[in-house]
Design a protein around this motif. Structure first.
Motif, PDB file in Angstrom:
ATOM      1  N   GLY A   9       0.938  -0.764  -0.023  1.00  0.00           N
ATOM      2  CA  GLY A   9       0.329   0.315  -0.009  1.00  0.00           C
ATOM      3  C   GLY A   9       1.032   0.916  -0.380  1.00  0.00           C
ATOM      4  N   SER A  10       0.667   1.878  -0.990  1.00  0.00           N
ATOM      5  CA  SER A  10       1.851   3.121  -0.915  1.00  0.00           C
ATOM      6  C   SER A  10       0.965   4.456  -0.399  1.00  0.00           C
ATOM      7  N   GLY A  11       0.144   4.184   0.183  1.00  0.00           N
ATOM      8  CA  GLY A  11      -0.812   5.460   0.560  1.00  0.00           C
ATOM      9  C   GLY A  11       0.000   6.568   1.884  1.00  0.00           C
ATOM     10  N   PHE A  12      -0.491   7.508   2.829  1.00  0.00           N
ATOM     11  CA  PHE A  12       0.574   8.216   3.501  1.00  0.00           C
ATOM     12  C   PHE A  12       1.351   7.084   4.724  1.00  0.00           C
ATOM     13  N   PHE A  13       0.371   6.038   4.827  1.00  0.00           N
ATOM     14  CA  PHE A  13       0.812   5.445   6.345  1.00  0.00           C
ATOM     15  C   PHE A  13       2.309   4.331   5.644  1.00  0.00           C
ATOM     16  N   GLY A  14       1.887   3.880   3.925  1.00  0.00           N
ATOM     17  CA  GLY A  14       3.047   3.123   4.032  1.00  0.00           C
ATOM     18  C   GLY A  14       4.462   3.898   2.920  1.00  0.00           C
ATOM     19  N   ILE A  31       4.520  -2.115  -2.596  1.00  0.00           N
ATOM     20  CA  ILE A  31       3.729  -2.171  -4.351  1.00  0.00           C
ATOM     21  C   ILE A  31       2.361  -1.853  -4.006  1.00  0.00           C
ATOM     22  N   ASP A  32       1.666  -1.623  -5.020  1.00  0.00           N
ATOM     23  CA  ASP A  32       0.271  -1.225  -4.331  1.00  0.00           C
ATOM     24  C   ASP A  32      -1.000  -1.826  -5.552  1.00  0.00           C
ATOM     25  N   ARG A  33      -1.975  -2.140  -5.341  1.00  0.00           N
ATOM     26  CA  ARG A  33      -2.916  -2.839  -6.871  1.00  0.00           C
ATOM     27  C   ARG A  33      -2.976  -1.519  -7.651  1.00  0.00           C
ATOM     28  N   THR A 217       0.018  -4.112  -8.483  1.00  0.00           N
ATOM     29  CA  THR A 217       0.636  -5.539  -7.676  1.00  0.00           C
ATOM     30  C   THR A 217      -0.181  -5.799  -6.902  1.00  0.00           C
ATOM     31  N   ASP A 218      -1.163  -7.004  -6.481  1.00  0.00           N
ATOM     32  CA  ASP A 218      -1.565  -6.813  -6.070  1.00  0.00           C
ATOM     33  C   ASP A 218      -1.276  -8.423  -5.145  1.00  0.00           C
ATOM     34  N   PHE A 219      -0.586  -8.051  -3.193  1.00  0.00           N
ATOM     35  CA  PHE A 219      -0.327  -8.660  -2.763  1.00  0.00           C
ATOM     36  C   PHE A 219      -1.511  -9.975  -2.057  1.00  0.00           C
ATOM     37  N   THR A 240      -0.955  -2.810   4.614  1.00  0.00           N
ATOM     38  CA  THR A 240      -1.639  -1.465   5.243  1.00  0.00           C
ATOM     39  C   THR A 240      -2.549  -1.540   3.955  1.00  0.00           C
ATOM     40  N   GLY A 241      -3.460  -2.220   3.286  1.00  0.00           N
ATOM     41  CA  GLY A 241      -5.242  -3.316   3.258  1.00  0.00           C
ATOM     42  C   GLY A 241      -5.425  -3.263   4.317  1.00  0.00           C
ATOM     43  N   PRO A 242      -6.919  -3.588   3.409  1.00  0.00           N
ATOM     44  CA  PRO A 242      -7.463  -4.263   4.495  1.00  0.00           C
ATOM     45  C   PRO A 242      -7.559  -5.813   5.424  1.00  0.00           C
ATOM     46  N   GLN A 360      -9.481   1.559  10.755  1.00  0.00           N
ATOM     47  CA  GLN A 360      -9.775   3.500  11.827  1.00  0.00           C
ATOM     48  C   GLN A 360     -10.256   3.877  10.778  1.00  0.00           C
ATOM     49  N   TYR A 361     -10.991   5.595  10.543  1.00  0.00           N
ATOM     50  CA  TYR A 361     -11.160   6.453   9.740  1.00  0.00           C
ATOM     51  C   TYR A 361      -9.763   7.114  10.345  1.00  0.00           C
ATOM     52  N   LEU A 362      -8.636   7.795   9.545  1.00  0.00           N
ATOM     53  CA  LEU A 362      -7.703   8.424  10.519  1.00  0.00           C
ATOM     54  C   LEU A 362      -7.800   9.512   9.346  1.00  0.00           C
TER      55      LEU A 362
HETATM   56  P1  FDA Z   1      -4.765   4.742   2.434  1.00  0.00           P
HETATM   57  O1  FDA Z   1      -6.187   4.021   1.575  1.00  0.00           O
HETATM   58  O2  FDA Z   1      -4.530   5.878   1.287  1.00  0.00           O
HETATM   59  O3  FDA Z   1      -3.769   4.038   1.058  1.00  0.00           O
HETATM   60  C1  FDA Z   1      -3.898   2.373   1.222  1.00  0.00           C
HETATM   61  C2  FDA Z   1      -3.530   1.902  -0.048  1.00  0.00           C
HETATM   62  O4  FDA Z   1      -3.056   0.048   0.100  1.00  0.00           O
HETATM   63  C3  FDA Z   1      -3.753   2.268  -1.071  1.00  0.00           C
HETATM   64  O5  FDA Z   1      -3.296   2.500  -1.995  1.00  0.00           O
HETATM   65  C4  FDA Z   1      -4.655   0.922  -2.197  1.00  0.00           C
HETATM   66  O6  FDA Z   1      -4.694   0.424  -2.810  1.00  0.00           O
HETATM   67  C5  FDA Z   1      -3.500  -0.162  -1.238  1.00  0.00           C
HETATM   68  N1  FDA Z   1      -3.859  -1.695  -0.877  1.00  0.00           N
HETATM   69  C6  FDA Z   1      -4.871  -1.554  -0.715  1.00  0.00           C
HETATM   70  N2  FDA Z   1      -4.940  -3.609  -0.477  1.00  0.00           N
HETATM   71  C7  FDA Z   1      -3.729  -4.036  -1.487  1.00  0.00           C
HETATM   72  C8  FDA Z   1      -3.577  -4.723  -1.787  1.00  0.00           C
HETATM   73  N3  FDA Z   1      -4.217  -6.698  -1.564  1.00  0.00           N
HETATM   74  N4  FDA Z   1      -2.686  -4.862  -2.832  1.00  0.00           N
HETATM   75  C9  FDA Z   1      -1.990  -3.769  -2.711  1.00  0.00           C
HETATM   76  N5  FDA Z   1      -1.868  -2.934  -2.157  1.00  0.00           N
HETATM   77  C10 FDA Z   1      -2.984  -2.647  -1.769  1.00  0.00           C
HETATM   78  N6  FDA Z   1      -7.505  13.222   5.109  1.00  0.00           N
HETATM   79  C11 FDA Z   1      -7.253  14.396   5.713  1.00  0.00           C
HETATM   80  O7  FDA Z   1      -6.775  14.930   6.802  1.00  0.00           O
HETATM   81  N7  FDA Z   1      -8.182  15.533   4.661  1.00  0.00           N
HETATM   82  C12 FDA Z   1      -9.308  14.958   4.592  1.00  0.00           C
HETATM   83  O8  FDA Z   1      -9.545  16.006   3.549  1.00  0.00           O
HETATM   84  C13 FDA Z   1      -9.466  13.747   3.875  1.00  0.00           C
HETATM   85  N8  FDA Z   1     -10.547  13.456   3.010  1.00  0.00           N
HETATM   86  C14 FDA Z   1     -10.724  12.479   2.601  1.00  0.00           C
HETATM   87  C15 FDA Z   1     -11.619  11.794   1.703  1.00  0.00           C
HETATM   88  C16 FDA Z   1     -12.070  10.437   1.450  1.00  0.00           C
HETATM   89  C17 FDA Z   1     -13.095  10.828   0.871  1.00  0.00           C
HETATM   90  C18 FDA Z   1     -11.490   9.981   2.464  1.00  0.00           C
HETATM   91  C19 FDA Z   1     -11.932   8.514   2.514  1.00  0.00           C
HETATM   92  C20 FDA Z   1     -10.334   9.867   3.116  1.00  0.00           C
HETATM   93  C21 FDA Z   1     -10.349  11.385   3.640  1.00  0.00           C
HETATM   94  N9  FDA Z   1      -9.294  10.904   4.186  1.00  0.00           N
HETATM   95  C22 FDA Z   1      -8.819  13.125   4.656  1.00  0.00           C
HETATM   96  C23 FDA Z   1      -8.252  10.545   5.024  1.00  0.00           C
HETATM   97  C24 FDA Z   1      -7.173  10.217   4.512  1.00  0.00           C
HETATM   98  O9  FDA Z   1      -7.389  10.116   3.130  1.00  0.00           O
HETATM   99  C25 FDA Z   1      -6.208   9.187   5.071  1.00  0.00           C
HETATM  100  O10 FDA Z   1      -5.364   9.431   5.970  1.00  0.00           O
HETATM  101  C26 FDA Z   1      -4.971   8.154   4.181  1.00  0.00           C
HETATM  102  O11 FDA Z   1      -5.759   7.775   2.964  1.00  0.00           O
HETATM  103  C27 FDA Z   1      -4.644   6.723   5.088  1.00  0.00           C
HETATM  104  O12 FDA Z   1      -3.438   6.235   4.485  1.00  0.00           O
HETATM  105  P2  FDA Z   1      -3.419   5.518   4.394  1.00  0.00           P
HETATM  106  O13 FDA Z   1      -2.289   4.667   4.003  1.00  0.00           O
HETATM  107  O14 FDA Z   1      -4.151   4.693   5.338  1.00  0.00           O
HETATM  108  O15 FDA Z   1      -4.750   4.407   3.252  1.00  0.00           O
END
Ligand code: FDA
Length: 390
Positions: A9-14, A31-33, A217-219, A240-242, A360-362
């Protein structure tokens, strides 16, 4: 294998974990799908207008956490954008969060803070917070029937696709009402938008010789590289996926809400005069409209003055195939989550983090802050051990 750490997962956490680990000398594969990095914070220019669109819904950065603020400023500078939201109810537009201006406009009055407080208290007396039976009664007990019905009841019902009487009172502990004229949406010390956009910020985090990013790339796809079967037990993994997907839903599916977005390019310079307009009435299907050019007034010379991009937002429950956005958090979900946490504890050298990995909503600053803590408390220790053994 030339990888010391796998980040799923390449979101902010990853990316925060990846960046810290790469900086400490580890070789990291992310990796990210999806076909792009950045998770839900990803943004891109709408092709016809060049206006930056937040692909997964509006993202506003705000934090009071000094460490997070210092960290994010290594990768981007921020504009002085301050978020404000308006709400169109019954063909009239009001300022949110509900404040003294909203109350005075709504009741066609000029109440002082104490008068407004007394009025709301009297109207809220219809129900008692302690024994309210559902969201409807609790909402009225918190802010009184007129304000609740206008600004909260149907808006929340649309978000949850469930009538207010059927929603649990647990979904709110308070409803935002201010008895002054402050209509800043966030109260944090720092607030702004990345000057050259979210994607430029995110790309800078991943731009390190020790980081390799593999997209599409899906884990869980065992025909692809870096899949779960091949990788667990081989290198430390930050996942960082579900969390329920990781365990193949063995303790049941955790429920999520998702959003649908309807984007339109319009031949007008300015559609609504503000970035976000809420629609709290039952007869409008969507919950809000975003108009992206207003997030960056400083870009007015590079954005077209005869076109704009708007996005209507609709909310509904998610199925497995939908993007999971907001945890629903029913009592069954909480029981399921506890069971998954127990399973996660037994999964050696796999670290569950982020929004999906912890159910958790973050907000962004929370995801980054919690990744920095995981780095300090867990992954940096592994990095030390790896360095000693190399
Ligand atoms: P995030 O969901 O960003 O990343 C997870 C990654 O894992 C995804 O890229 C996904 O594709 C990947 N993944 C999942 N399963 C996988 C698998 N099997 N194989 C490979 N990759 C996989 N925050 C804020 O501060 N201000 C704001 O205004 C908003 N607004 C907002 C609107 C909406 C609609 C949402 C849903 C969220 C927000 N946020 C926000 C929250 C913000 O998006 C959140 O903090 C970050 O996405 C969290 O980052 P993560 O890395 O945890 O998850």
């Amino acid at each position: 294998m030339d990888t010391d750490l796998l980040v799923v997962g390449s979101g902010f956490f990853g990316l925060t974990i990846a960046e810290r680990a790469a900086d400490a000398g580890l070789k990291v594969t992310v990796i990210d799908r999806r076909s792009h990095i950045g998770g839900n914070a990803y943004s891109e220019p709408e092709p016809k207008t060049g206006i930056e669109v937040h692909r997964y819904g509006a993202h506003l950065f705000h934090t009071s956490n000094e460490r997070v603020w210092e960290y994010v400023n290594r990768f981007t500078s921020f504009t002085n954008y301050v978020h404000r939201v308006y709400s169109t109810h019954n063909k009239q537009t009001f300022a949110l969060p509900v404040n003294l201006h909203t109350i005075n406009q709504f009741f066609n009055a000029a109440y002082t803070p104490d008068e407004a407080r007394a009025l709301v208290k009297e109207q809220a007396g219809e129900f008692n917070v302690e024994n309210a039976k559902n969201f409807y009664e609790k909402g009225i007990a918190l802010v009184g029937r007129p304000l609740f019905e206008a600004f909260f009841a149907h808006y929340t019902a649309k978000q949850w696709q469930t009538s207010p009487e059927k929603l649990s009172g647990d979904i709110v502990s308070r409803l935002p009402v201010r008895y002054n004229y402050d209509n800043r949406y966030f109260n944090d010390k720092y607030e702004g938008l990345p000057v050259d956009g979210y994607t430029a910020w995110i790309e800078r985090m991943a731009d390190h010789p020790n980081i390799t990013v593999q997209l599409n790339t899906d884990f869980f796809d065992s025909s692809q590289p870096f899949n779960k079967n091949d990788m667990v037990g081989q290198v430390p993994i930050v996942y960082t996926g579900p969390i329920d997907r990781y365990f193949d839903y063995s303790e049941g599916s955790l429920s999520w809400r998702t959003l649908d977005f309807e984007e339109e390019v319009l031949d007008v310079g300015d559609y609504q005069g503000t970035p976000v307009m809420n629609y709290p009435d039952a007869d409008v299907e969507f919950t809000r409209i975003h108009e992206f050019k207003h997030f960056h007034p400083e870009r007015k010379d590079s954005y077209p003055d005869d076109k704009t991009v708007i996005m209507r937002e609709f909310s509904r429950f998610a199925s497995h195939d939908d993007e999971p956005y907001y945890p629903v958090n029913t009592p069954e979900d909480r029981t399921g989550l506890l069971a998954y946490r127990e399973l996660a504890k037994k999964e050696e050298n796999v670290f569950f983090g982020g929004r999906l990995g912890t159910y958790q909503y973050l907000d962004m600053h929370m995801a980054i802050g919690s990744a920095l803590s995981m780095w300090d408390n867990q992954i940096s220790k592994i990095a030390e051990t790896l360095k000693v053994s190399q």
